[in-house]
Design an enzyme around this catalytic site. Structure first.
Site, short mmCIF file in Angstrom:
data_model
loop_
_atom_site.label_atom_id
_atom_site.label_comp_id
_atom_site.label_asym_id
_atom_site.label_seq_id
_atom_site.Cartn_x
_atom_site.Cartn_y
_atom_site.Cartn_z
N GLY A 222 0.85 -1.19 0.00
CA GLY A 222 0.00 0.00 0.00
C GLY A 222 0.87 1.23 0.00
O GLY A 222 2.07 1.16 0.34
N GLN B 86 2.84 9.89 1.93
CA GLN B 86 4.20 9.32 1.99
C GLN B 86 5.10 9.82 0.88
O GLN B 86 6.32 9.75 0.99
CB GLN B 86 4.13 7.78 1.93
CG GLN B 86 3.50 7.17 3.16
CD GLN B 86 3.37 5.67 3.02
OE1 GLN B 86 2.43 5.18 2.40
NE2 GLN B 86 4.32 4.92 3.56
N CYS C 34 5.95 -0.46 7.52
CA CYS C 34 5.60 0.76 6.80
C CYS C 34 6.82 1.22 6.02
O CYS C 34 7.93 1.24 6.56
CB CYS C 34 5.17 1.84 7.79
SG CYS C 34 4.70 3.39 6.98
N LEU C 35 6.60 1.58 4.77
CA LEU C 35 7.71 2.06 3.94
C LEU C 35 8.31 3.35 4.50
O LEU C 35 9.45 3.68 4.18
CB LEU C 35 7.22 2.28 2.50
CG LEU C 35 6.75 1.00 1.78
CD1 LEU C 35 6.08 1.34 0.46
CD2 LEU C 35 7.92 0.04 1.57
N HIS D 121 -4.46 1.37 7.51
CA HIS D 121 -3.10 1.89 7.67
C HIS D 121 -2.89 3.10 6.74
O HIS D 121 -2.32 4.12 7.15
CB HIS D 121 -2.11 0.75 7.36
CG HIS D 121 -0.66 1.10 7.31
ND1 HIS D 121 0.27 0.56 8.19
CD2 HIS D 121 0.06 1.89 6.47
CE1 HIS D 121 1.48 1.04 7.89
NE2 HIS D 121 1.38 1.84 6.84
N GLU D 122 -3.38 3.00 5.50
CA GLU D 122 -3.19 4.10 4.52
C GLU D 122 -4.05 5.31 4.88
O GLU D 122 -3.61 6.46 4.74
CB GLU D 122 -3.51 3.62 3.10
CG GLU D 122 -2.75 2.40 2.61
CD GLU D 122 -1.27 2.42 2.85
OE1 GLU D 122 -0.71 3.53 3.00
OE2 GLU D 122 -0.67 1.34 2.92
N HIS E 145 -2.33 7.30 7.36
CA HIS E 145 -1.32 8.20 6.77
C HIS E 145 -1.96 9.51 6.32
O HIS E 145 -1.39 10.59 6.51
CB HIS E 145 -0.66 7.55 5.55
CG HIS E 145 0.47 6.62 5.85
ND1 HIS E 145 1.60 7.00 6.53
CD2 HIS E 145 0.66 5.31 5.54
CE1 HIS E 145 2.44 5.98 6.61
NE2 HIS E 145 1.88 4.92 6.03
#
Ligand code: GNR
Ligand code: NI
Length: 171
Positions: free
Chosen positions: A46, A51, A91-92, A133-134, A137
């Protein structure tokens, strides 16, 4: 297509609350394509616009193992949540750290698709967790915010130290 730079914790830009997308146009669709390329390349399941330092309410996801289930959600709104899922999340924007997070196991979400049409998804398991999760963000929230302050502080210090080493090695 362009691979985009991913912001990393504790970058303050990850705390910006994204504004709703106003126009679903070709410019936005180019951003969506670049976000998919960036997510697949990473690799991740994702990616939220936040991000990549774009503060608009837009996310992409694909939890399949063969890139066969891409989803784009513009202006997502969670309509219903139920059940509990505890998932080892990564997480990236917090590279190298994985911790258990508790979220809803099942969600119904409304959003605009890449043509600007209203749509809904009813999903569970990893896809439901990833969408939550997204959306976090987009609200300036990270999975480390669910951990203890001590744990989050340790992760922040280690990432800052790593980055200092990377910066000096690049000279
Ligand atoms: O690649 C990712 N894996 C992942 C695993 C468990 C729960 C959430 C995620 S999302 C993450 C990619 C990312 O950072 N998206 O914002
Ligand atoms: Ni993330």
């Amino acid at each position: 297509m362009t691979k985009l730079m991913i912001l990393e914790f504790p970058d303050p830009r990850l705390r910006i609350k994204a504004a709703p997308v106003e126009h679903v146009d070709d410019k936005l669709r180019r951003l969506i394509d670049d976000m998919f390329e960036t997510m697949y390349e990473a690799p991740g399941i994702g990616l939220a616009a936040t991000q990549v330092d774009v503060h608009q309410r837009l996310l992409v996801t694909d939890v399949s193992s063969d890139r066969s289930a891409p989803h784009v959600l513009i202006n997502p709104i969670i309509l219903e949540k139920d059940g509990v899922a505890v998932t080892e999340e990564g997480c990236l924007s917090v590279p190298g750290y994985y911790e258990e997070v508790e979220r809803a196991n099942h969600i119904r979400v409304s959003f605009l698709d890449r043509d600007g049409e209203s749509s809904e998804l009813d999903v569970e398991g990893l896809l439901a967790v990833c969408i939550q999760h997204e959306i976090d963000h987009l609200d300036g929230k990270l999975f480390v915010d669910y951990l203890s302050e001590a744990k989050r502080g340790r992760i922040r210090k280690k990432l800052e130290k790593e980055r200092r080493h990377q910066a000096s090695a690049a000279l």
